[in-house]
Structures are given as structure tokens and as C-alpha cells.
Design an enzyme around this catalytic site. Structure first.
Site, mmCIF file in Angstrom:
data_model
loop_
_atom_site.group_PDB
_atom_site.id
_atom_site.type_symbol
_atom_site.label_atom_id
_atom_site.label_comp_id
_atom_site.label_asym_id
_atom_site.label_seq_id
_atom_site.Cartn_x
_atom_site.Cartn_y
_atom_site.Cartn_z
ATOM 1 N N GLY A 227 0.959 -1.043 0.050
ATOM 2 C CA GLY A 227 -0.074 0.068 0.074
ATOM 3 C C GLY A 227 0.961 1.030 0.002
ATOM 4 O O GLY A 227 0.459 2.409 0.323
ATOM 5 N N PRO A 269 5.648 -4.949 -1.142
ATOM 6 C CA PRO A 269 5.372 -4.021 -2.245
ATOM 7 C C PRO A 269 5.535 -4.541 -3.761
ATOM 8 O O PRO A 269 6.291 -5.204 -4.107
ATOM 9 C CB PRO A 269 6.686 -3.254 -1.841
ATOM 10 N N GLY A 270 4.679 -3.973 -4.247
ATOM 11 C CA GLY A 270 4.757 -3.968 -5.763
ATOM 12 C C GLY A 270 5.049 -2.801 -6.459
ATOM 13 O O GLY A 270 6.211 -2.539 -6.891
ATOM 14 N N ARG A 307 -4.538 1.466 -16.844
ATOM 15 C CA ARG A 307 -4.632 2.053 -15.544
ATOM 16 C C ARG A 307 -5.446 3.394 -15.678
ATOM 17 O O ARG A 307 -6.199 3.485 -14.839
ATOM 18 C CB ARG A 307 -3.311 2.457 -14.680
ATOM 19 N N TYR A 311 -8.706 2.919 -13.341
ATOM 20 C CA TYR A 311 -8.505 3.395 -11.916
ATOM 21 C C TYR A 311 -8.563 5.042 -11.991
ATOM 22 O O TYR A 311 -8.265 5.728 -10.886
ATOM 23 C CB TYR A 311 -7.256 2.938 -11.584
ATOM 24 N N CYS A 337 -11.025 0.924 -30.090
ATOM 25 C CA CYS A 337 -12.547 1.273 -30.609
ATOM 26 C C CYS A 337 -13.260 1.289 -29.305
ATOM 27 O O CYS A 337 -14.276 0.496 -29.157
ATOM 28 C CB CYS A 337 -13.030 0.439 -31.577
HETATM 29 C C1 LIG Z 1 -1.444 -6.209 -4.877
HETATM 30 C C2 LIG Z 1 -0.935 -6.672 -3.962
HETATM 31 C C3 LIG Z 1 0.235 -6.180 -3.334
HETATM 32 C C4 LIG Z 1 0.910 -5.168 -3.901
HETATM 33 O O1 LIG Z 1 0.367 -3.761 -3.767
HETATM 34 P P1 LIG Z 1 1.182 -2.626 -4.366
HETATM 35 O O2 LIG Z 1 0.259 -1.561 -4.086
HETATM 36 O O3 LIG Z 1 1.606 -2.798 -5.777
HETATM 37 O O4 LIG Z 1 2.574 -2.321 -3.488
HETATM 38 C C5 LIG Z 1 0.686 -6.888 -2.011
HETATM 39 N N1 LIG Z 1 0.029 -7.803 -1.437
HETATM 40 C C6 LIG Z 1 -1.107 -8.604 -1.875
HETATM 41 C C7 LIG Z 1 -1.697 -9.299 -1.113
HETATM 42 C C8 LIG Z 1 -1.338 -8.005 -3.010
HETATM 43 O O5 LIG Z 1 -3.043 -8.345 -3.677
#
Ligand SMILES: *Cc1c(COP(=O)(O)O)cnc(C)c1O
Length: 410
Positions: A227, A269-270, A307, A311, A337
Site C-alpha cells: 500500500g 510491495p509491488g 490504469r 482507475y 475502438c
Molecule cells: C497487489 C498486492 C500487493 C502489492 O500492492 P502494491 O500497491 O503494488 O504495492 C501486495 N500484497 C497483496 C496481497 C496484493 O494483492
């Protein structure tokens, strides 16, 4: 992205050159930036036994996975195939956590067979898990603390209507199931969504998990999910990682003392790791003047970067072909389209047909959310690493598009 002598570069390489060499559209990732983000997070939490499980749904090219593995990261996976990608990239099973939602128990059994950490987010699954494995395989429990992260309910997962996690109010039921089947719970998890603004929200969730932890004597780790908010446009409020780390570190150490043992602290983190590393390079196909605006029509669309449409996400857009051009106001749209608007009323340096249009912050949830809509090919991916640009995925071709079709005689 830097600008040097009127040339935009990333990781020391000219982005225009990458567009020329590999064609467009193309996703470009700066490996140095990915490593820097990983190290920054790791360093912020240094006093603790912190483990970073990179959420690979953000960007799962094997080259990126290997890069993060070489830095010592683990992996957060949400499907059996992400898990297999992780193993294929060389992650040891005990560095991988499987955090699915609403998958079949058969898929969970498959994950167990691969010896990864299992995160359970549903009481029905917990019961099946207990019946199948008793105390022979430990599991982690995903709790929903019902704190609201950020204002965007599309990416917030902690609210009361959310499908994620087991409600903290169901804890008694969870404990009954665990006792009945003698399940060993080795971790507690929460992931409240993709936009946490301040340490306060995190700590609020943390307190709820710490309180719940008293009922789980066998914990090895607490997983705070992710998050972490990153800046998509100038002036955006971002998570102050160092601030957050300072607050959490102290509180976590106190908690461990109360708990009687030092636990590992996990994050998943992603976005934070890969978002800023990514550039999506496209080409302006047409300039279209209407009564309302001037459209820049590019050779991409919601099939490659969804995105903004999904979003209302803001991605900064730069005309990298004309760094000294006069700024003008454009609306940037795709060739699909559908109404696939990337941005209204954006100030770009004067755009000519054929110019390369760059989207920033395209590292997370860009390529992995791309599709073949309108029978378009998914784009190539390039990794800049140690001053060299490597093609790490070819663009698709017509064969890829028709590969699984089965011809019948009609
Ligand atoms: C998507 C997700 C994340 C990564 O969220 P980010 O906002 O990209 O950091 C981490 N844990 C879980 C379980 C997720 O589904």
C-alpha cells in the site's frame, strides 16, 4: 528519466534510441531504479528482521524477478502461475508466499506441494486446509482489519464490503477452526490496499494485528502487505518510507517483547519497487483537431496501459522527440475502438505525427494488465541494466494471436 543535452535518458541510455532499436510500443524498465527502491525499503527497516516479498503481479517478467532475487528479495504471488514463474526464476519455495483470493482448494493444494508459504483468506478454505493437513503444514492467516486506505475504493481492500481477508470480527470463528483441526498458524497478514498515505493508517492496522497475535502462539512472521503510495504527478503525496519505518520499527520491537519472541516483519510491495522504473514508449500516429480539443492519437491504447481508464490513474506524458518544443495543450488517446483516453488537457511539447510519446511510472500494472483487445499484439519489454538495453520480451506476432484457436470445418 533525466534530460541531458536535450536528450531524455533512463539508466544512462537514450529513450529515443531504445524506441528506434526495439520499435514501439515498448515497455522499458530501469533496473538500477528497481534495485535502488528495494534497497531504500530494506535500509529504512534495517533494525528489524525485515523481509521484502515483491508482489510480482505488478511486473512479472523473469528478468525482473531474477534481478530482485539477486538482491535478496522474496516473492508475493496471487496465482499458481505466478508461483511457478517465481520458482522458474530461481526463488527458493520458502521465499515465496501464496496469497490468493477465491481460488479453488485444488490450487492451494498445488501450492502446498511446491512447499511455499500459504496465506489463507477465507474460513471455508481454512476448514478444508485443516481437514487436509491438520498440523503438518503451517499457514498464514490474512485478516481484514477494516481500516480504509486512501480514498479510492477501487484499489482499497480493507473496507467492510471488501472480498479480501477474513474479518477481524470473525476471529473467534477462526480460532475455533484452528483449535478443532490443530492448525499451526505461523503468520498473520494484512494488505489494506494500494494507497496508504501515512504511518497512522499503517499503525492502526498494525495494532489490530498485534492484538490478534496474542491468540496465535506459533507465529514466525507478521506480514503488513503493501500500500506504499508512489508519486504519479508532481506534488503527489507519497508514503514517507523512512517516517513510516521509524514509527513501525519502534512499535514492532515493543510488540516482539510483549509477544516474547523476535518475529520477522514482512512487506509485499509491488508498485513501490517497480512503478517509477518503467517507461512506456509509444508513437504519435495522428494529430486530430476537433471542435473541442487537439487529440494526439498514439499506437497503443487500453490494451497496453489500462490504469488511466480503469482507475482514473494519472500517468505523466512527455513528448521525448521534441524536448525544446513549445508547450501546447493536447488530449492523448489510444487507437482502440473504445474511449481510451490517457489524459485530457496535457501540456506536451509540440507534437508532430511520428513523435515518441513517453508515459512515466509505467513499471507497475502496465504490461501485466495488457491484453489482446482489438486483436492487437502485446508489446515488447526492455530492461536497462548496467548501461545496456536488453530485450527481455519480444512483441507478440500474428501467430501468438491465433495459437490456441482450433479450426473447424463449417
Ligand atoms: C497487489 C498486492 C500487493 C502489492 O500492492 P502494491 O500497491 O503494488 O504495492 C501486495 N500484497 C497483496 C496481497 C496484493 O494483492
Amino acid at each position: 528519466m533525466e534530460i541531458k543535452e536535450n536528450e531524455y535518458t533512463a539508466g544512462g541510455i537514450s529513450l529515443l534510441e531504445i524506441a528506434e532499436t526495439f520499435g514501439t510500443p515498448v515497455y522499458v524498465y530501469d533496473g538500477g531504479k528497481i534495485i535502488a527502491q528495494y534497497k531504500r525499503l530494506k535500509k529504512a527497516f534495517e533494525p528489524l528482521n525485515v523481509k521484502i516479498k515483491y508482489a510480482c503481479k505488478a511486473l512479472n517478467n523473469s528478468a525482473i524477478l531474477k534481478l530482485l532475487k539477486s538482491e535478496g528479495a522474496g516473492l508475493d504471488t496471487v496465482s499458481i502461475n505466478e508461483l511457478l514463474l517465481g520458482l522458474r526464476a530461481g526463488f527458493p519455495p520458502n521465499e515465496i508466499i501464496f496469497t490468493p483470493n477465491c481460488v479453488s482448494f485444488a490450487e492451494i493444494k498445488e501450492a502446498v506441494a511446491h512447499k511455499v508459504h500459504i496465506n489463507i483468506d477465507n474460513i471455508s478454505i481454512l476448514e478444508q486446509f485443516g481437514a487436509e493437513y491438520g498440523n503438518s503444514i503451517p499457514c498464514c492467516i490474512r485478516l481484514n482489519p477494516h481500516i480504509l486506505a486512501g480514498g479510492n475504493t477501487k484499489i482499497s481492500t480493507g473496507h467492510i464490503d471488501s472480498k479480501f481477508g477474513i474479518s477481524i470480527y470473525q476471529l473467534r470463528h477462526v480460532l475455533r477452526v484452528i483449535k478443532t483441526y490443530n492448525i499451526k498458524v505461523n503468520g498473520l497478514h494484512m494488505h489494506t490496499g494500494s494507497d496508504i498515505l501515512d504511518a497512522g493508517v499503517f499503525l492502526q492496522g498494525a495494532e489490530i494485528l498485534f492484538e490478534a497475535a496474542k491468540d496465535f502462539p506459533d507465529l514466525d512472521f507478521i506480514d503488513f502487505g503493501s500500500g506504499f503510495k508512489v508519486a504519479y504527478k508532481e506534488g503527489d503525496v507519497t508514503t514517507d518510507i523512512e517516517d513510516l519505518a521509524a514509527a513501525i520499527t519502534q512499535r514492532f520491537q515493543e510488540f516482539c517483547k510483549e509477544y516474547g519472541r523476535n518475529l520477522e516483519l514482512w512487506f509485499e510491495p509491488g508498485k513501490f519497487i517497480v512503478s517509477e522504473s518503467g517507461y512506456f514508449l509509444t508513437k504519435c500516429n495522428v494529430i486530430k483537431q476537433t471542435t473541442a480539443t487537439v487529440f494526439v492519437g498514439i499506437n497503443s491504447g487500453l490494451n497496453h496501459l489500462i490504469r488511466p481508464m480503469l482507475y482514473d490513474a494519472y500517468h505523466e506524458i512527455v513528448n521525448i522527440s521534441n524536448p525544446t518544443g513549445k508547450p501546447r495543450i493536447y488530449t492523448v488517446v489510444g487507437y482502440i475502438c473504445e474511449t481510451d483516453t490517457f489524459g485530457w488537457d496535457r501540456k506536451l511539447n509540440e507534437v508532430h505525427e511520428g513523435d515518441i510519446i513517453c508515459f512515466k511510472n509505467a513499471g507497475a500494472y502496465g504490461f501485466t494488465m495488457s491484453s489482446n483487445y482489438n486483436a492487437r499484439f502485446r508489446p515488447a519489454e526492455v530492461l536497462i541494466y548496467k548501461n545496456q538495453a536488453h530485450l527481455i520480451r519480444k512483441a507478440e506476432n500474428f501467430e501468438d494471436l491465433t495459437r490456441n484457436e482450433i479450426e473447424i470445418n463449417l
